[in-house]
Design a protein around this motif. Sequence first.
Motif, PDB file in Angstrom:
ATOM      1  N   TRP A 137       1.389  -7.280-107.522  1.00 17.19           N
ATOM      2  CA  TRP A 137       0.397  -8.189-106.931  1.00 17.19           C
ATOM      3  C   TRP A 137      -0.742  -8.463-107.895  1.00 17.19           C
ATOM      4  O   TRP A 137      -1.373  -9.526-107.832  1.00 17.19           O
ATOM      5  CB  TRP A 137      -0.111  -7.634-105.605  1.00 17.19           C
TER       6      TRP A 137
ATOM      7  N   GLN B 280      -8.399  -9.339-106.582  1.00 18.89           N
ATOM      8  CA  GLN B 280      -7.776  -8.060-106.911  1.00 18.89           C
ATOM      9  C   GLN B 280      -8.592  -6.894-106.355  1.00 18.89           C
ATOM     10  O   GLN B 280      -8.040  -5.933-105.805  1.00 18.89           O
ATOM     11  CB  GLN B 280      -7.633  -7.925-108.427  1.00 18.89           C
TER      12      GLN B 280
ATOM     13  N   ILE C 246       2.663  -4.806 -97.991  1.00 20.21           N
ATOM     14  CA  ILE C 246       2.949  -6.172 -98.441  1.00 20.21           C
ATOM     15  C   ILE C 246       2.275  -7.176 -97.519  1.00 20.21           C
ATOM     16  O   ILE C 246       1.658  -8.150 -97.970  1.00 20.21           O
ATOM     17  CB  ILE C 246       4.475  -6.398 -98.493  1.00 20.21           C
TER      18      ILE C 246
ATOM     19  N   VAL D 273      -1.470  -7.179 -98.189  1.00 18.62           N
ATOM     20  CA  VAL D 273      -1.813  -7.915 -99.409  1.00 18.62           C
ATOM     21  C   VAL D 273      -1.835  -9.413 -99.130  1.00 18.62           C
ATOM     22  O   VAL D 273      -2.760 -10.134 -99.537  1.00 18.62           O
ATOM     23  CB  VAL D 273      -0.815  -7.582-100.534  1.00 18.62           C
TER      24      VAL D 273
ATOM     25  N   VAL E  94       1.612 -17.699-101.237  1.00 19.39           N
ATOM     26  CA  VAL E  94       1.425 -16.310-100.839  1.00 19.39           C
ATOM     27  C   VAL E  94       2.511 -15.890 -99.850  1.00 19.39           C
ATOM     28  O   VAL E  94       3.088 -14.808 -99.943  1.00 19.39           O
ATOM     29  CB  VAL E  94       0.027 -16.106-100.232  1.00 19.39           C
TER      30      VAL E  94
ATOM     31  N   TYR F 216       5.766 -15.424-101.685  1.00 20.99           N
ATOM     32  CA  TYR F 216       5.717 -14.165-102.430  1.00 20.99           C
ATOM     33  C   TYR F 216       5.984 -12.978-101.501  1.00 20.99           C
ATOM     34  O   TYR F 216       6.762 -12.071-101.819  1.00 20.99           O
ATOM     35  CB  TYR F 216       4.349 -14.048-103.091  1.00 20.99           C
ATOM     36  N   LYS F 217       5.355 -12.992-100.329  1.00 24.99           N
ATOM     37  CA  LYS F 217       5.556 -11.922 -99.347  1.00 24.99           C
ATOM     38  C   LYS F 217       6.975 -11.947 -98.791  1.00 24.99           C
ATOM     39  O   LYS F 217       7.625 -10.901 -98.640  1.00 24.99           O
ATOM     40  CB  LYS F 217       4.549 -12.080 -98.213  1.00 24.99           C
TER      41      LYS F 217
ATOM     42  N   GLY G 127       4.552  -8.059-103.617  1.00 25.94           N
ATOM     43  CA  GLY G 127       3.284  -7.578-103.104  1.00 25.94           C
ATOM     44  C   GLY G 127       3.180  -6.084-102.997  1.00 25.94           C
ATOM     45  O   GLY G 127       2.173  -5.564-102.538  1.00 25.94           O
TER      46      GLY G 127
ATOM     47  N   GLU H  48       2.888  -2.446-108.587  1.00 26.58           N
ATOM     48  CA  GLU H  48       1.826  -2.780-109.534  1.00 26.58           C
ATOM     49  C   GLU H  48       2.334  -2.420-110.929  1.00 26.58           C
ATOM     50  O   GLU H  48       2.734  -1.284-111.179  1.00 26.58           O
ATOM     51  CB  GLU H  48       0.560  -1.997-109.229  1.00 26.58           C
TER      52      GLU H  48
END
Length: 526
Positions: free
Chosen positions: A77, A87, A204, A207, A490, A493-494, A499, A502
């Motif tokens: 993410w 962030q 997730i 986020v 978004v 992406y999810k 998500g 890192e």
Amino acid sequence: MKMSHATFPACKLRTLPAAVIGATIALLIGIGGCTMEPNYRRPDAPVTKAWPDSTSVGAPGVIAGNGTAPAAADIGWRDFFIDARLQTLIELALQHNPDARIAALNIAAARAQYRIQRADLFPTIAATGLEQVESYPPGVAGIAAASSGNIAGSRGSYSTFRYFDTGIGFTSYEIDLFGRLRSLNHQRLQQYFGFVETRRSTQITLVAEVANAYLTLLADQELLRITAVTLGSQQDSYRLTQRSYEGGIATALDLRQAEISVDTARANLAQYTRQVAQDQNALVVLLGTPLPADLPPGAGLDEQQLLADLPAGLPSDLLVRRPDILAAEHNLMAANASIGAARAAFFPSVTLTGNYGTASTQLSGLFDHGSTAWTFSPQISLPIFAAGAHVAALDLAKVQKNITVVQYEQAIQTAFREVADALAGRSTLDTQIAADQALLEATSESYRLSDMRFRDGVDNYLGVLDSQRSLYTAQQTLVGVKLSRLQNLVTLYKALGGGWSEHSPQNAGAAAVTEPHPASSLARAY
């Protein structure tokens, strides 16, 4: 009619060597390694093998056919959301959000339940100490004395019997011959894995929610700025119209229309001011902590940079990427294991009770020479009649497995629709933004020309008011479509399972909110 289980009487271990007994117990423990669980087979995915054709129109890079682009689930993410302020907000939410903390605690609870269940595979050994005092009436004292050889004393017409015992042993340890305990252990392990995936899914979702809330705040701040500029422009127009009215050039209708325009913009300004405050409050709730005063500077809505391309891959990728689907599959495996436990209930169960220590009729004689005592009591229980309880339990386990199969298929279908909807939005929102941008430029030029004609006295204020309203509406529409495009990215992406991970080196500070998959520890233990 209630029938008791057949049992073996307790045997005094005076003839069997301790080594033979130990070897027998170890052999019985080793035998209990099989289970009666059905062979697990992953159900077929109830979706097509490709996304609908309409989802890829005008969206380059949607399908990663060559395998060179990283999957969305492999994009951390921090790599997707590059805005420093966003962030920081996401990291705070992962650390303090109540839902994320509850999900982590659920994992700890499931881990403890698994370990409790796994402990049943091994005997529970405990040190025990016993003092037994019994009082007998005169008619029974002679019988008690003959059986025990110890009538310590009497009080009146009653006799007292004393017995002391201490040792180490285990009680009612079940030999898992038919895998009932192992099936229950496997069920708990899969439930634990399910909670781990549920936590990933929760994080997730969190986020994505923080990102959407932040983008909504940016959009409302932009609308507030546009409204403030529009209000200033309309106030200038109102003052000019008022002077024209006082000079006899403009009519009272022109003045009132300008006044209505100003009041409308003032009301909109109050509305967006309220929405910005509410957006900030919603963000605080998601974070689970107040907004820090030292947040990094953030980019505006137009400057917000998200990754332009997210390879969608194939629908089958979701089966190994989406944590909610993985959690549903672990629940299915747990239900499959419960069938094995229900089947094993039809077969005999063997339990062992044993103790090794000393015994004496006097406390001071517990550790004297010749006071060693040990017992070994195996018991076998064979179900004969249970009024259909075992059959019903097996039927229930099978029905519950069928329910989890449907839930697993439903999770796949839901994931497929979420991705397909996001891809469809991605393929059309860019075109809509381009059209709305062109509309904004046209209405802006129309307003400029109308204002010039009004100031030169060629047209009345009605044309200016109409152009100004069109410009304001076009500005609001464009902001809304830009917000929809970013939120759709978004969501995509999810939906693709992104998500969670890192990858950047600077993510070490957030290590406390992540947890490795439990296969490295508990799975090996199973």
